[in-house]
Design an enzyme around this catalytic site. Structure first.
Site, PDB file in Angstrom:
ATOM      1  CG  HIS A   1     -89.601  17.134   1.246  1.00  0.00           C
ATOM      2  ND1 HIS A   1     -89.208  16.411   2.350  1.00  0.00           N
ATOM      3  CD2 HIS A   1     -88.503  17.783   0.817  1.00  0.00           C
ATOM      4  CE1 HIS A   1     -87.914  16.623   2.577  1.00  0.00           C
ATOM      5  NE2 HIS A   1     -87.472  17.463   1.650  1.00  0.00           N
TER       6      HIS A   1
ATOM      7  CE1 TYR B   1     -93.182  11.859  10.805  1.00  0.00           C
ATOM      8  CE2 TYR B   1     -92.814  11.838   8.431  1.00  0.00           C
ATOM      9  CZ  TYR B   1     -93.141  12.517   9.589  1.00  0.00           C
ATOM     10  OH  TYR B   1     -93.412  13.864   9.537  1.00  0.00           O
TER      11      TYR B   1
ATOM     12  N   PRO C   1     -95.250  16.448  17.630  1.00  0.00           N
ATOM     13  CG  PRO C   1     -92.960  16.183  17.938  1.00  0.00           C
ATOM     14  CD  PRO C   1     -94.252  16.205  18.688  1.00  0.00           C
TER      15      PRO C   1
ATOM     16  CE  LYS D   1    -100.899  18.305   9.580  1.00  0.00           C
ATOM     17  NZ  LYS D   1    -100.522  18.782   8.266  1.00  0.00           N
TER      18      LYS D   1
ATOM     19  CE1 TYR E   1     -96.133  14.400   7.547  1.00  0.00           C
ATOM     20  CE2 TYR E   1     -95.657  15.694   5.581  1.00  0.00           C
ATOM     21  CZ  TYR E   1     -95.235  15.123   6.771  1.00  0.00           C
ATOM     22  OH  TYR E   1     -93.934  15.249   7.170  1.00  0.00           O
TER      23      TYR E   1
END
Length: 389
Positions: free
Chosen positions: A72, A200, A292, A296, A384
Protein backbone atom coordinates in the site's frame (compact mmCIF):
# COMPACT_ATOMS: atom_id res chain seq x y z
CA UNK A 1 16.35 -29.48 30.57
CA UNK A 2 18.61 -26.55 29.69
CA UNK A 3 18.79 -23.94 26.95
CA UNK A 4 20.33 -20.51 26.47
CA UNK A 5 17.11 -18.50 26.07
CA UNK A 6 13.59 -19.48 27.15
CA UNK A 7 10.93 -17.60 25.21
CA UNK A 8 7.53 -17.52 26.89
CA UNK A 9 4.87 -17.10 24.21
CA UNK A 10 4.64 -18.39 20.64
CA UNK A 11 2.97 -15.41 19.02
CA UNK A 12 4.77 -13.36 16.36
CA UNK A 13 7.28 -11.72 18.73
CA UNK A 14 8.31 -15.00 20.35
CA UNK A 15 8.57 -16.76 17.01
CA UNK A 16 10.55 -13.90 15.42
CA UNK A 17 12.98 -13.82 18.32
CA UNK A 18 13.36 -17.59 18.32
CA UNK A 19 14.06 -17.67 14.58
CA UNK A 20 16.69 -14.93 14.80
CA UNK A 21 18.39 -16.62 17.74
CA UNK A 22 18.43 -20.00 16.01
CA UNK A 23 19.86 -18.45 12.86
CA UNK A 24 22.72 -17.08 14.98
CA UNK A 25 23.34 -20.41 16.67
CA UNK A 26 21.80 -19.40 20.02
CA UNK A 27 19.80 -22.26 21.49
CA UNK A 28 16.25 -21.43 22.54
CA UNK A 29 13.00 -23.07 23.58
CA UNK A 30 9.57 -21.51 23.10
CA UNK A 31 6.87 -22.38 25.61
CA UNK A 32 3.16 -21.53 25.44
CA UNK A 33 0.07 -22.29 27.51
CA UNK A 34 -2.07 -23.04 24.42
CA UNK A 35 -1.57 -24.95 21.19
CA UNK A 36 -0.79 -23.99 17.61
CA UNK A 37 -4.41 -24.16 16.41
CA UNK A 38 -5.61 -21.85 19.18
CA UNK A 39 -2.96 -19.27 18.33
CA UNK A 40 -3.74 -19.42 14.62
CA UNK A 41 -7.45 -19.00 15.38
CA UNK A 42 -6.92 -15.49 16.77
CA UNK A 43 -7.82 -12.63 14.42
CA UNK A 44 -5.31 -9.79 14.59
CA UNK A 45 -4.01 -6.79 12.67
CA UNK A 46 -2.51 -6.84 9.23
CA UNK A 47 -0.42 -3.74 8.38
CA UNK A 48 3.34 -4.32 8.35
CA UNK A 49 5.99 -1.63 8.49
CA UNK A 50 9.18 -1.98 6.47
CA UNK A 51 11.05 -2.98 9.64
CA UNK A 52 8.80 -5.98 10.29
CA UNK A 53 9.04 -6.97 6.63
CA UNK A 54 12.83 -6.80 6.88
CA UNK A 55 12.85 -9.07 9.94
CA UNK A 56 10.79 -11.69 8.12
CA UNK A 57 13.26 -11.57 5.22
CA UNK A 58 16.24 -11.81 7.57
CA UNK A 59 14.71 -14.86 9.21
CA UNK A 60 14.05 -16.43 5.80
CA UNK A 61 10.29 -16.71 6.33
CA UNK A 62 9.10 -13.96 4.00
CA UNK A 63 8.51 -15.76 0.72
CA UNK A 64 4.72 -16.19 1.02
CA UNK A 65 4.39 -12.74 2.56
CA UNK A 66 5.95 -11.14 -0.54
CA UNK A 67 3.87 -13.33 -2.83
CA UNK A 68 0.49 -12.71 -1.18
CA UNK A 69 0.95 -9.47 0.77
CA UNK A 70 -0.51 -6.26 -0.64
CA UNK A 71 1.79 -3.24 -0.87
CA UNK A 72 0.00 0.00 0.00
CA UNK A 73 1.47 3.30 -1.11
CA UNK A 74 -1.10 5.37 0.79
CA UNK A 75 -4.35 5.51 2.73
CA UNK A 76 -7.33 7.86 2.87
CA UNK A 77 -8.85 10.03 5.58
CA UNK A 78 -12.59 10.69 5.22
CA UNK A 79 -14.13 13.66 7.03
CA UNK A 80 -16.69 16.45 6.53
CA UNK A 81 -18.00 14.86 3.35
CA UNK A 82 -14.58 14.72 1.67
CA UNK A 83 -11.75 12.27 1.31
CA UNK A 84 -8.04 13.06 1.39
CA UNK A 85 -5.27 10.60 0.52
CA UNK A 86 -2.04 10.42 2.53
CA UNK A 87 0.51 9.46 -0.13
CA UNK A 88 2.92 7.35 1.92
CA UNK A 89 5.30 6.38 -0.88
CA UNK A 90 5.38 9.86 -2.38
CA UNK A 91 5.95 11.57 0.97
CA UNK A 92 8.43 9.11 2.52
CA UNK A 93 9.70 6.82 -0.23
CA UNK A 94 8.30 3.89 1.72
CA UNK A 95 5.16 1.74 1.58
CA UNK A 96 3.46 -0.56 4.05
CA UNK A 97 2.24 -4.11 3.42
CA UNK A 98 -1.15 -5.57 4.27
CA UNK A 99 -0.60 -9.17 5.36
CA UNK A 100 -2.67 -10.72 8.14
CA UNK A 101 -0.95 -11.39 11.44
CA UNK A 102 -2.43 -14.88 11.45
CA UNK A 103 -0.71 -15.65 8.15
CA UNK A 104 2.58 -14.16 9.34
CA UNK A 105 2.35 -16.30 12.49
CA UNK A 106 1.65 -19.39 10.37
CA UNK A 107 4.75 -18.68 8.28
CA UNK A 108 6.89 -18.31 11.39
CA UNK A 109 5.50 -21.51 12.93
CA UNK A 110 6.18 -23.46 9.74
CA UNK A 111 9.69 -22.03 9.61
CA UNK A 112 10.36 -23.09 13.20
CA UNK A 113 9.06 -26.59 12.62
CA UNK A 114 11.28 -26.96 9.56
CA UNK A 115 14.30 -25.75 11.55
CA UNK A 116 13.77 -28.38 14.24
CA UNK A 117 13.80 -25.82 17.07
CA UNK A 118 11.82 -26.89 20.13
CA UNK A 119 8.38 -25.50 21.01
CA UNK A 120 6.38 -26.73 24.00
CA UNK A 121 2.61 -26.21 23.68
CA UNK A 122 -0.16 -26.71 26.25
CA UNK A 123 2.13 -25.84 29.14
CA UNK A 124 0.26 -25.01 32.32
CA UNK A 125 1.28 -22.66 35.13
CA UNK A 126 4.32 -21.27 33.29
CA UNK A 127 6.43 -19.35 35.81
CA UNK A 128 9.79 -17.56 35.54
CA UNK A 129 12.13 -17.85 38.55
CA UNK A 130 15.37 -16.37 39.87
CA UNK A 131 15.74 -13.90 37.01
CA UNK A 132 17.31 -11.37 39.37
CA UNK A 133 20.36 -13.62 39.65
CA UNK A 134 22.73 -15.41 37.30
CA UNK A 135 20.78 -18.68 37.00
CA UNK A 136 17.18 -18.08 35.95
CA UNK A 137 14.80 -20.90 35.14
CA UNK A 138 11.23 -21.48 34.05
CA UNK A 139 8.83 -24.08 35.37
CA UNK A 140 5.66 -25.41 33.78
CA UNK A 141 3.19 -28.23 34.26
CA UNK A 142 2.13 -30.81 31.72
CA UNK A 143 0.13 -33.98 32.25
CA UNK A 144 0.28 -33.45 35.99
CA UNK A 145 4.08 -33.25 36.05
CA UNK A 146 6.15 -30.14 36.85
CA UNK A 147 9.06 -29.51 34.47
CA UNK A 148 12.00 -27.10 34.74
CA UNK A 149 14.07 -25.39 32.06
CA UNK A 150 17.33 -23.76 33.18
CA UNK A 151 18.59 -20.93 31.00
CA UNK A 152 20.69 -17.78 30.71
CA UNK A 153 17.83 -15.41 29.84
CA UNK A 154 14.02 -15.32 29.73
CA UNK A 155 12.13 -13.39 27.04
CA UNK A 156 8.56 -12.59 28.06
CA UNK A 157 6.69 -12.56 24.74
CA UNK A 158 3.49 -13.73 26.40
CA UNK A 159 1.13 -10.80 25.93
CA UNK A 160 -0.73 -8.45 28.22
CA UNK A 161 -2.12 -11.18 30.50
CA UNK A 162 0.95 -13.45 30.52
CA UNK A 163 3.05 -14.55 33.51
CA UNK A 164 6.14 -12.49 32.65
CA UNK A 165 4.84 -9.06 33.65
CA UNK A 166 3.01 -10.61 36.60
CA UNK A 167 6.36 -11.95 37.81
CA UNK A 168 7.91 -8.46 38.02
CA UNK A 169 5.09 -6.80 39.95
CA UNK A 170 6.60 -5.18 43.03
CA UNK A 171 10.09 -5.15 41.52
CA UNK A 172 10.16 -1.53 40.39
CA UNK A 173 7.64 -1.88 37.58
CA UNK A 174 5.83 1.35 36.70
CA UNK A 175 2.85 1.44 34.34
CA UNK A 176 1.17 4.19 32.34
CA UNK A 177 -2.31 3.71 30.92
CA UNK A 178 -5.10 5.52 29.11
CA UNK A 179 -8.42 3.74 28.58
CA UNK A 180 -10.62 5.11 25.80
CA UNK A 181 -14.41 5.39 26.28
CA UNK A 182 -15.33 3.22 23.28
CA UNK A 183 -14.41 0.08 21.42
CA UNK A 184 -14.11 -1.19 17.85
CA UNK A 185 -16.76 -3.55 16.52
CA UNK A 186 -14.92 -5.52 13.85
CA UNK A 187 -16.26 -7.78 11.12
CA UNK A 188 -14.25 -10.12 8.90
CA UNK A 189 -16.01 -11.19 5.72
CA UNK A 190 -15.12 -12.97 2.50
CA UNK A 191 -16.07 -10.05 0.27
CA UNK A 192 -13.81 -7.94 -1.99
CA UNK A 193 -12.46 -4.78 -0.33
CA UNK A 194 -14.35 -1.59 -1.05
CA UNK A 195 -11.08 0.14 -1.95
CA UNK A 196 -7.53 -0.91 -2.78
CA UNK A 197 -6.22 1.14 0.17
CA UNK A 198 -7.42 1.65 3.75
CA UNK A 199 -10.01 4.33 4.48
CA UNK A 200 -10.15 5.92 7.95
CA UNK A 201 -13.46 7.76 8.44
CA UNK A 202 -14.32 10.49 10.93
CA UNK A 203 -18.12 10.85 11.07
CA UNK A 204 -20.71 12.39 13.37
CA UNK A 205 -21.90 8.86 14.22
CA UNK A 206 -18.35 7.77 15.09
CA UNK A 207 -15.19 6.35 13.56
CA UNK A 208 -15.12 3.70 10.83
CA UNK A 209 -12.31 1.84 9.07
CA UNK A 210 -12.36 -0.01 5.78
CA UNK A 211 -9.43 -2.42 5.58
CA UNK A 212 -8.58 -5.74 4.01
CA UNK A 213 -6.69 -9.00 4.35
CA UNK A 214 -6.59 -10.09 0.71
CA UNK A 215 -8.27 -9.28 -2.63
CA UNK A 216 -11.22 -11.43 -1.50
CA UNK A 217 -11.31 -10.88 2.28
CA UNK A 218 -12.20 -7.60 4.00
CA UNK A 219 -11.97 -6.32 7.56
CA UNK A 220 -14.26 -3.47 8.63
CA UNK A 221 -14.66 -1.63 11.94
CA UNK A 222 -17.02 0.88 13.53
CA UNK A 223 -16.66 2.76 16.81
CA UNK A 224 -19.20 1.59 19.41
CA UNK A 225 -19.88 2.35 23.10
CA UNK A 226 -18.21 0.03 25.59
CA UNK A 227 -21.67 -1.01 26.76
CA UNK A 228 -22.48 -2.63 23.40
CA UNK A 229 -22.48 -6.43 23.14
CA UNK A 230 -21.40 -8.20 19.97
CA UNK A 231 -24.52 -10.39 19.98
CA UNK A 232 -26.63 -7.24 19.72
CA UNK A 233 -25.16 -6.53 16.28
CA UNK A 234 -26.54 -8.50 13.37
CA UNK A 235 -24.57 -8.53 10.12
CA UNK A 236 -27.21 -6.38 8.46
CA UNK A 237 -27.08 -3.82 11.27
CA UNK A 238 -23.29 -3.62 10.95
CA UNK A 239 -23.34 -3.11 7.17
CA UNK A 240 -26.03 -0.46 7.49
CA UNK A 241 -24.00 1.40 10.11
CA UNK A 242 -20.66 1.40 8.33
CA UNK A 243 -22.28 2.59 5.11
CA UNK A 244 -23.66 5.58 7.00
CA UNK A 245 -20.15 6.56 8.15
CA UNK A 246 -18.17 6.34 4.91
CA UNK A 247 -18.39 8.60 1.82
CA UNK A 248 -21.42 7.98 -0.38
CA UNK A 249 -19.44 6.61 -3.32
CA UNK A 250 -17.72 4.14 -0.97
CA UNK A 251 -21.01 3.07 0.59
CA UNK A 252 -22.59 2.46 -2.82
CA UNK A 253 -19.75 0.23 -3.99
CA UNK A 254 -19.39 -1.77 -0.75
CA UNK A 255 -20.04 -5.48 -1.22
CA UNK A 256 -21.60 -7.06 1.87
CA UNK A 257 -21.86 -10.64 3.02
CA UNK A 258 -22.03 -12.91 6.07
CA UNK A 259 -19.37 -12.33 8.71
CA UNK A 260 -16.89 -15.10 9.44
CA UNK A 261 -15.73 -13.35 12.63
CA UNK A 262 -17.24 -10.55 14.67
CA UNK A 263 -15.91 -9.05 17.89
CA UNK A 264 -15.70 -5.87 19.97
CA UNK A 265 -12.25 -4.78 21.13
CA UNK A 266 -11.79 -2.08 23.80
CA UNK A 267 -9.09 0.51 23.12
CA UNK A 268 -6.27 1.38 25.50
CA UNK A 269 -2.78 2.84 25.56
CA UNK A 270 -0.45 1.09 28.01
CA UNK A 271 3.30 1.10 28.71
CA UNK A 272 5.30 -0.74 31.36
CA UNK A 273 8.70 0.54 32.43
CA UNK A 274 11.36 -0.74 32.51
CA UNK A 275 11.33 -3.66 30.08
CA UNK A 276 14.26 -5.46 31.69
CA UNK A 277 14.38 -7.07 35.11
CA UNK A 278 17.71 -8.77 35.57
CA UNK A 279 17.70 -11.60 33.05
CA UNK A 280 14.01 -11.30 32.14
CA UNK A 281 12.89 -9.05 29.30
CA UNK A 282 9.36 -7.90 28.44
CA UNK A 283 8.66 -7.96 24.71
CA UNK A 284 5.64 -6.85 22.67
CA UNK A 285 2.24 -6.79 24.36
CA UNK A 286 3.78 -7.90 27.64
CA UNK A 287 5.28 -4.43 27.85
CA UNK A 288 2.94 -2.18 25.90
CA UNK A 289 -0.45 -1.91 24.21
CA UNK A 290 -1.51 0.64 21.59
CA UNK A 291 -4.96 1.40 20.19
CA UNK A 292 -5.16 -0.12 16.70
CA UNK A 293 -5.76 3.22 14.98
CA UNK A 294 -2.11 3.67 14.03
CA UNK A 295 -1.41 0.00 13.10
CA UNK A 296 1.49 -0.22 15.56
CA UNK A 297 0.87 -3.26 17.79
CA UNK A 298 2.61 -6.00 15.82
CA UNK A 299 5.16 -3.55 14.46
CA UNK A 300 6.21 -2.43 17.94
CA UNK A 301 6.65 -6.07 18.93
CA UNK A 302 8.93 -6.50 15.91
CA UNK A 303 11.08 -3.53 16.92
CA UNK A 304 11.35 -4.91 20.48
CA UNK A 305 12.57 -8.17 18.98
CA UNK A 306 15.11 -6.28 16.88
CA UNK A 307 16.61 -4.55 19.93
CA UNK A 308 16.58 -7.62 22.18
CA UNK A 309 18.07 -9.90 19.55
CA UNK A 310 20.86 -7.39 18.88
CA UNK A 311 21.67 -7.38 22.60
CA UNK A 312 21.63 -11.17 22.95
CA UNK A 313 23.68 -11.66 19.78
CA UNK A 314 26.26 -9.21 21.16
CA UNK A 315 26.28 -11.00 24.52
CA UNK A 316 26.94 -14.43 23.04
CA UNK A 317 29.14 -13.30 20.15
CA UNK A 318 31.22 -10.58 21.77
CA UNK A 319 30.76 -11.37 25.48
CA UNK A 320 29.43 -7.83 25.94
CA UNK A 321 26.45 -6.84 28.08
CA UNK A 322 26.11 -3.41 26.46
CA UNK A 323 23.24 -4.41 24.17
CA UNK A 324 21.11 -6.12 26.80
CA UNK A 325 21.82 -3.29 29.23
CA UNK A 326 20.53 -0.81 26.63
CA UNK A 327 17.51 -2.88 25.53
CA UNK A 328 14.87 -1.23 27.70
CA UNK A 329 15.89 2.35 26.96
CA UNK A 330 16.24 1.73 23.21
CA UNK A 331 12.91 -0.05 22.93
CA UNK A 332 11.02 2.45 25.09
CA UNK A 333 12.28 5.40 23.08
CA UNK A 334 10.59 4.00 19.98
CA UNK A 335 7.58 2.69 21.91
CA UNK A 336 6.67 6.11 23.30
CA UNK A 337 6.86 7.69 19.85
CA UNK A 338 4.52 5.02 18.50
CA UNK A 339 2.24 5.44 21.53
CA UNK A 340 2.09 9.17 20.80
CA UNK A 341 1.21 8.57 17.17
CA UNK A 342 -1.45 5.95 17.96
CA UNK A 343 -2.96 8.25 20.59
CA UNK A 344 -2.98 11.21 18.18
CA UNK A 345 -4.64 9.16 15.42
CA UNK A 346 -7.23 7.91 17.89
CA UNK A 347 -7.97 11.44 19.13
CA UNK A 348 -8.15 12.77 15.57
CA UNK A 349 -10.49 10.18 14.05
CA UNK A 350 -12.92 9.24 16.85
CA UNK A 351 -15.85 11.09 18.35
CA UNK A 352 -15.46 11.44 22.11
CA UNK A 353 -18.76 11.58 24.01
CA UNK A 354 -17.63 14.33 26.42
CA UNK A 355 -15.92 16.66 23.94
CA UNK A 356 -19.08 18.43 22.82
CA UNK A 357 -19.41 20.77 19.86
CA UNK A 358 -16.19 22.67 20.60
CA UNK A 359 -14.14 19.49 20.56
CA UNK A 360 -15.78 18.45 17.30
CA UNK A 361 -14.96 21.78 15.68
CA UNK A 362 -11.33 21.57 16.79
CA UNK A 363 -11.11 18.04 15.37
CA UNK A 364 -12.55 19.20 12.06
CA UNK A 365 -10.08 22.11 11.96
CA UNK A 366 -7.17 19.73 12.58
CA UNK A 367 -8.27 17.47 9.74
CA UNK A 368 -8.73 20.45 7.44
CA UNK A 369 -5.24 21.71 8.32
CA UNK A 370 -3.77 18.26 7.71
CA UNK A 371 -5.36 18.09 4.26
CA UNK A 372 -3.83 21.45 3.31
CA UNK A 373 -0.33 21.01 4.76
CA UNK A 374 2.29 18.84 3.09
CA UNK A 375 4.61 18.99 6.15
CA UNK A 376 1.75 17.77 8.38
CA UNK A 377 0.97 14.96 5.95
CA UNK A 378 4.66 14.04 5.80
CA UNK A 379 4.84 13.80 9.59
CA UNK A 380 1.79 11.53 9.60
CA UNK A 381 3.22 9.41 6.79
CA UNK A 382 6.62 9.05 8.47
CA UNK A 383 5.00 7.74 11.62
CA UNK A 384 2.56 5.49 9.76
CA UNK A 385 5.23 3.70 7.69
CA UNK A 386 7.33 3.32 10.85
CA UNK A 387 10.19 5.23 12.39
CA UNK A 388 13.63 3.65 11.86
CA UNK A 389 15.00 1.17 14.40
Amino acid sequence: MRTQVVIIGSGPSGLMLGALLSKSGIDNIIIDRVDRDYILGRIRAGVLEVGAIGLMDRIGAGERMHREGLLHDGFSLSFSGRRHRIALKELTGTSVMVYGQTELTRDLMDHREQSGAKTIYNAGNVTPHEFDGEKPYVTYERDGVTHRIDCDFIAGCDGYHGPSRSAVQGKGLQTYEKVYPFGWLGVLADVPPVHHELIYANHARGFALCSQRSPTRSRYYVQVPLTDKVEEWSDDAFWDEIRRRVPEDVAQSMVTGPSIEKSIAPLRSFVAEPLRFGRLFLVGDAGHIVPPTGAKGLNLAASDVHYLFAGLEEFYGEKSKAGIDAYSARALRRIWKAERFSWSMTMLMHRFPDDGEFGQKVQEAELDYLASSVPAQTAMAENYVGLPY
